[in-house]
Design an enzyme around this catalytic site. Structure first.
Site, mmCIF file in Angstrom:
data_model
loop_
_atom_site.group_PDB
_atom_site.id
_atom_site.type_symbol
_atom_site.label_atom_id
_atom_site.label_comp_id
_atom_site.label_asym_id
_atom_site.label_seq_id
_atom_site.Cartn_x
_atom_site.Cartn_y
_atom_site.Cartn_z
ATOM 1 N N ASP A 51 -8.622 -2.815 3.199
ATOM 2 C CA ASP A 51 -9.100 -1.448 3.834
ATOM 3 C C ASP A 51 -8.757 -0.322 2.731
ATOM 4 O OD1 ASP A 51 -6.238 -1.839 4.308
ATOM 5 O OD2 ASP A 51 -6.543 -0.141 5.341
ATOM 6 N N THR A 54 -1.976 1.710 6.126
ATOM 7 C CA THR A 54 -1.345 0.543 5.670
ATOM 8 C C THR A 54 -1.219 -0.537 6.570
ATOM 9 O OG1 THR A 54 0.700 -0.248 4.638
ATOM 10 C CG2 THR A 54 0.928 1.568 6.203
ATOM 11 N N THR A 61 0.756 -1.161 0.198
ATOM 12 C CA THR A 61 0.054 0.041 -0.149
ATOM 13 C C THR A 61 1.059 1.396 -0.069
ATOM 14 O OG1 THR A 61 -1.725 -1.067 1.392
ATOM 15 C CG2 THR A 61 -2.030 1.070 1.123
#
Length: 353
Positions: free
Chosen positions: A249, A269, A218
């Site tokens: 997420d 992250t 991420t």
């Protein structure tokens, strides 16, 4: 004669006293104008968290990460210096990391169990609380750009898969062949995990350190512009070896991304399943809004207590409405950088630096 001199001296003194407050008032007004002419702003980024240890990092690789982090954040900072919006700074900064094979987003995205690349991204505008997100896209070169298009030019917040790519084509977002996302490093990471699964005759678990780190990646950014507006964005290739079109997420507003001008902007992250359950990004903002705590206090509470108590790990970067920054993580390391209104740059990878 002496009386006249004394009288004139008193009159002169009184006249001087009456004028002094005006001078002080003018000085105060001048100071206020200087303050108004130099509003605060700032930008903070992350490139993923995990078991990032100096002993496992070559000097050349460490240098490569730091150079790319600096390149990315300077792009966004320059936009802010020139009066650009926080949203523009966030997206252009993330573009730099999406175009690099170093990070698990865009070009460097990890592979699914089926040896494909599925990417997610989201953005949020702190001024309007508008947001956009995409999930499971396979041909969008810069997923963060498509998330902005969803926010600005659709009635929806999240689009997924082929529908998201059809929208991208309509809006003129750059599409590429899936082979664009192939990197040998990520492909070999998938093969190693598959081998562990085969040798154990069961699905690989997160007990293995290498597999545990496969959930990380991420990239993300949070920014405050000169107009006092906040924005945040997050982009990812997800989890290595993920199956069944798993979504983490990163595209979930409130979990991976959140921005609100009354509090802060946050990009997450980490282990996505836990960040979704904890609604990490929004929770930090909510603690600031309802409990009146600082950004750092809220970030520490969520990342060092709430997420670990659930069993997850990872980190966040965030900036509040006053330009204060938090770069909080509970892992061994997190690729991160920050620049303030004075142009001061800080870059970190490991803990305690």
């Amino acid at each position: 004669m002496s009386r006249i001199f004394i009288l004139l001296s008193l009159v002169s003194l009184l006249f001087s006293c009456e004028n002094n407050p005006k001078t002080t008032e003018n000085d105060s007004t001048s100071s206020e104008n200087v303050a108004e002419a130099a509003p605060t702003f700032g930008i903070v980024i992350h490139g993923g968290a995990g078991t990032i240890l100096k002993k496992n990092m070559s000097d050349s690789m460490e240098t490569a990460y730091k150079q790319k982090l600096e390149e990315a954040i300077r792009v966004g900072h320059e936009i802010l210096v020139n009066g650009g919006t926080a949203m523009e700074a966030v997206t252009r900064t993330i573009n730099v990391m999406e175009d690099s094979p170093l990070f698990n987003a865009g070009k460097g995205s990890v592979f699914t169990h089926d040896e494909t690349n599925e990417m997610d991204a989201s953005v949020m505008d702190g001024a309007t609380l508008n947001a956009g997100a995409v999930a499971g896209v396979t041909r969008v070169r810069n997923p963060i750009d498509l998330a902005v298009e969803v926010m600005d030019n659709s009635p929806h917040v999240m689009l997924a898969g082929k529908g998201a790519e059809s929208f991208a084509e309509e809006r003129g977002i750059e599409l590429v062949e899936p082979s664009y996302f192939y990197t040998e490093r990520r492909f070999q990471s998938l093969q190693r995990i598959k081998k562990i699964e085969k040798d154990r005759q069961v699905s690989a678990t997160f007990e293995d350190p290498f597999i545990k780190d496969s959930k990380f990646g991420t990239v993300g950014c949070a920014a405050l512009d000169k107009n006092g507006n906040l924005a945040a964005g997050t982009s990812t290739g997800g989890m290595t070896n993920k199956r069944w079109n798993r979504i983490g997420d990163a595209p979930i507003i409130g979990a991976g991304t959140y921005a609100n001008n009354t509090t802060c902007a946050v990009s997450s992250t980490g282990w996505g399943e836990y960040f979704i359950r904890a609604m990490v990004a929004h929770d930090i903002s909510a603690m600031m809004e309802y409990k009146g705590v600082s950004l750092q206090e809220a970030a520490s509470e969520v990342i060092q207590k709430k997420v670990p108590d659930l069993g997850g790990d990872g980190g966040i970067v965030a900036i509040d409405k006053d330009g204060n920054v938090a770069m909080e993580f509970n892992t061994a390391g997190m690729y991160r950088a920050h620049m303030n209104a004075d142009g001061e740059l800080s870059i970190g990878i490991y803990k305690n630096e």
